[in-house]
Structure formats: C-alpha cells, structure tokens
Design a protein around this motif. Structure first.
Motif, PDB file in Angstrom:
ATOM      1  N   THR A 115       0.821  -1.214   0.000  1.00 31.13           N
ATOM      2  CA  THR A 115       0.000   0.000   0.000  1.00 31.13           C
ATOM      3  C   THR A 115       0.855   1.264   0.000  1.00 31.13           C
ATOM      4  O   THR A 115       0.612   2.199  -0.768  1.00 31.13           O
ATOM      5  CB  THR A 115      -0.947  -0.006   1.209  1.00 31.13           C
ATOM      6  OG1 THR A 115      -1.790  -1.154   1.137  1.00 31.13           O
ATOM      7  CG2 THR A 115      -1.805   1.247   1.239  1.00 31.13           C
ATOM      8  N   THR A 163      -3.905  -7.090  -2.264  1.00 28.85           N
ATOM      9  CA  THR A 163      -3.498  -6.140  -3.293  1.00 28.85           C
ATOM     10  C   THR A 163      -4.696  -5.828  -4.186  1.00 28.85           C
ATOM     11  O   THR A 163      -4.979  -4.667  -4.509  1.00 28.85           O
ATOM     12  CB  THR A 163      -2.358  -6.726  -4.154  1.00 28.85           C
ATOM     13  OG1 THR A 163      -1.268  -7.071  -3.311  1.00 28.85           O
ATOM     14  CG2 THR A 163      -1.888  -5.723  -5.194  1.00 28.85           C
ATOM     15  N   TYR A 168     -10.535   0.265  -2.541  1.00 29.32           N
ATOM     16  CA  TYR A 168      -9.986   1.445  -1.875  1.00 29.32           C
ATOM     17  C   TYR A 168      -9.642   2.554  -2.864  1.00 29.32           C
ATOM     18  O   TYR A 168     -10.134   3.677  -2.761  1.00 29.32           O
ATOM     19  CB  TYR A 168      -8.753   1.042  -1.070  1.00 29.32           C
ATOM     20  CG  TYR A 168      -8.177   2.143  -0.210  1.00 29.32           C
ATOM     21  CD1 TYR A 168      -8.695   2.388   1.064  1.00 29.32           C
ATOM     22  CD2 TYR A 168      -7.117   2.929  -0.656  1.00 29.32           C
ATOM     23  CE1 TYR A 168      -8.172   3.393   1.856  1.00 29.32           C
ATOM     24  CE2 TYR A 168      -6.590   3.937   0.134  1.00 29.32           C
ATOM     25  CZ  TYR A 168      -7.121   4.168   1.389  1.00 29.32           C
ATOM     26  OH  TYR A 168      -6.610   5.165   2.168  1.00 29.32           O
ATOM     27  N   LEU A 216      -7.156  -3.581  -2.492  1.00 33.97           N
ATOM     28  CA  LEU A 216      -6.703  -2.186  -2.551  1.00 33.97           C
ATOM     29  C   LEU A 216      -7.111  -1.553  -3.879  1.00 33.97           C
ATOM     30  O   LEU A 216      -7.630  -0.430  -3.913  1.00 33.97           O
ATOM     31  CB  LEU A 216      -5.180  -2.128  -2.387  1.00 33.97           C
ATOM     32  CG  LEU A 216      -4.517  -0.753  -2.545  1.00 33.97           C
ATOM     33  CD1 LEU A 216      -4.885   0.161  -1.382  1.00 33.97           C
ATOM     34  CD2 LEU A 216      -2.994  -0.911  -2.629  1.00 33.97           C
TER      35      LEU A 216
END
Length: 384
Positions: free
Chosen positions: A89, A112, A119, A115
């Motif tokens: 991150t 991953t 996100y 993310l």
C-alpha cells in the motif's frame, strides 16, 4: 556497487560496534531520541529520513535490518513496515494521484486486489488486470495515465511468471514505476532490481522471519524512491514496525539462505511425488521441467521456495474437504514461509468457486522430513 556475499550481509554487515561487545544487536525499545543542544536538534529535524528523532520514523534496530535486506536485494535503501500489505500500500499510494491508472497481474495477492478494487476507486484511481505471462499484453494494457505496473512473480496460487527485464525496459521508456512482490523467491533466489524493477516489496512475515511469529513487510529500492515513500505515505499512514519485531526478523534472516535451500530441496521431492501420483491432475511449481514457464524461471531465479499448488482429480467439494481434513502433518492455515508445512485449498477462500478452481490445493513444504510429508499426502489421497 561493491557486492558482499550472503554470509557477509546476514552475519556481519552493520554489526561492528554493538555496545559492550554484544554478539546480537540490541533492541532499542525507545520511542524518542534526545539531542545535546538546539543546533543538533534542529539539524536532525530538518533531515528526519536520516536521523533518529521518533521511532515512528527511524530506530537503530529497525535500520540495521533495513540495511541488510537492502543489500540482499541489491537496492540502495529499504523501509520496514508493519505488514506485507502495508509495504504494498505504501509503495503504490506514494506514486499515485487522482486520475491515475495501474496495470496489475490478475493472480496477485488478494489484499493487493482489494486495494485496487475497493480502496483506490474512491480516489479516482483505475486499474487493468493482465495475466502477465505475455509482456505484450502488459504493454497493450498501458494507457496515457498509467503510473504503475504492479507485478508478482511468481504469483502465489498459480505461480505465473512475468518477464522482468522486458517489462522494466518498456516501463522506463514510458516513465512508469514498476513494483514487484518478491516474497516467494526471496532475495536469495531472485533480485528484481538487477532486471531494472524500481521497487521490491516483501511480506517479511514469511521467509525473512521464517518462524511464523512476526507480521511485517519491507520495501526496497533506490535511495530517492524510498526517501519519497518515507516522507509521503509512510510517515502519514504510520504503519510503524516495532524494534522487537525487527529484532525477531534479524534473528530469522541469519539462517535464511540455509532454510531456503532445504525448502527448495524438500519441495522438489514433494513435487516429483505428486506428479507421479494417479490422483493428481497436475502440479504448479516454476521449477518443474513441465511447467510452461520453466525456462524463464531458470533465467530469472536461482532456485525455488516451498510453496506450490496442485489439482486433485475430482470435481466434488466433499472430496476436497475430506482430503483436507485427513491431512496430519500439513497444518490447515493461511500464509506460508515458516518452518512448518501448511495446506490451503482454494475452496476455503470463496463460496462461489468454479469447477476449474475447486480441486486446486496450495501447500507450503516446510523443513520436516520430506518422506513424512509424502506419506501424509499419500494417505490423504486415498479418498479421491
């Protein structure tokens, strides 16, 4: 760069001046560091990446580990963080802004992908997944706003490889940062920076620690890149590694090269057993001569680790469950990289599993007697 051999790095680098002649590095369990006068204090604060001020930034125990891992990976500097996903991150976020785009291998670590999928879209960052086995596919996926190509070679369930030199050469021509998760091979068996990759990340919870007793991550790269990550994401997100955790990893890496050799040796024996077993459809391991990318594996890596997958000859979830429950010496658990052998069926990760992935089993071959592990697998396979 003046290269040191592995033993020099793991056993001697940075260890000449421990207080009182201590053999093991001290644990600097302190939150802050003091200065003798205003001038020294001000000078340190003006250059925090290179000074001890507050252990959120630097700490002598942590920095010793960073120095060793940076040298192992043929990088200029490293930054230890509190988990593998934190390493990923911090590295990704530090080189992005709203409106940017990432190209990422499809079979990368689940967090991953979390993310990228859940996100980063909140901040206007998009992504494209690629298989990664064909460099042209990666080139074709790049857009004008692509800022990062994210790699994981091998991937950790299907073990697909990417051609690191071809990808890095292209990325440099387009001013795109390349980041790779190198946890599987470790710096003992693969050094992506030698192929031009910019940033290397590891889950230090795995082979670097080696004892399944720490959670940590580490980022390695050029001085300017690690300094940039330090001054942007790392300091603000605050995923701080504590000194004792760093000390445990320092203890673990003393035997990294020896452990990896044994993991590799055991894995090849298990691989050969599974390949010849009538209840096994196929085995996924980069150093299997029948693996589709075997030649690339030999070119990019010096050896393999203990993680591999195989497919059972069944299409019934009940058989997968029974096989998994019948295993004795492989512990049913996530993660990998410790001394112990582990098993993780793909089916435990989702309720909506395809027929193709239903029989997929991932194992980590530990440091036990390989014949014991073979007997364990053989006994459990009788139910298929």
């Amino acid at each position: 760069m003046n290269e040191l051999n592995t033993t020099d790095i793991l056993h001697h680098l940075g260890e000449n001046d421990f207080p009182f002649g201590a053999v093991n590095p001290p644990i600097y369990q302190t939150s802050i560091f003091c200065y003798k006068n205003f001038q020294d204090f001000k000078k340190a604060i003006s250059d925090e990446p290179n000074n001890y001020i507050y252990s959120r930034g630097n700490n002598p125990t942590v920095n010793l580990l960073e120095e060793k891992i940076a040298k192992l990976e043929h990088g200029e500097r490293a930054k230890l963080v509190s988990s593998g996903i934190s390493a990923i991150t911090n590295s990704i976020l530090s080189f992005l802004k709203s409106g940017d785009h990432i190209v990422c291998v499809k079979d990368s670590y689940s967090w991953t992908k979390n993310l990228l999928e859940k996100y980063l879209p909140r901040f206007g960052v998009t992504h494209t997944y690629v298989e990664g086995t064909n460099t042209q596919e990666i080139i074709d996926a790049v857009k004008e706003n692509t800022k990062i190509i994210y790699l994981e070679s091998p991937t950790t369930f299907t073990f697909k490889l990417q051609n690191l030199k071809e990808i890095s050469d292209f990325a440099k021509s387009k001013n795109i940062k390349t980041i790779i998760d190198n946890t599987w091979a470790t710096p003992i068996y693969q050094n992506p920076i030698d192929y031009g990759i910019d940033i290397v990340v590891h889950s230090a919870s795995k082979y670097l620690g080696g004892n399944s007793d720490v959670v940590a991550g580490i980022i390695i790269g050029k001085e300017q890149d690690i300094r940039h990550i330090f001054q942007t994401e790392f300091q603000n997100i605050g995923t701080v590694p504590d000194p004792f955790m760093a000390w445990l990893i320092l203890r673990g890496i003393r035997t990294l090269h020896i452990r990896l050799e044994k993991h590799y040796e055991n894995a090849l024996k298990i691989m050969n057993f599974l390949k010849q077993h009538p209840k096994i459809e196929n085995v996924l391991y980069p150093f299997d001569p029948d693996f589709p990318q075997y030649e690339l594996a030999k070119k990019q890596m010096k050896g393999g680790s203990g993680l591999m997958s195989f497919k059972l000859k069944t299409n019934k979830i009940e058989k997968v469950i029974e096989f998994t429950n019948r295993i004795n010496y492989f512990k049913r658990a996530v993660s990998w990289g410790g001394y112990e052998s582990l098993i993780m069926p793909y089916a435990v990760t989702t309720d909506n599993i395809s027929q193709e992935l239903l029989p997929l089993i991932r194992i980590h071959v530990g440091l036990e007697d390989p014949q014991l592990l073979i007997n364990d697998l053989d006994e459990a396979l009788k139910i298929i």
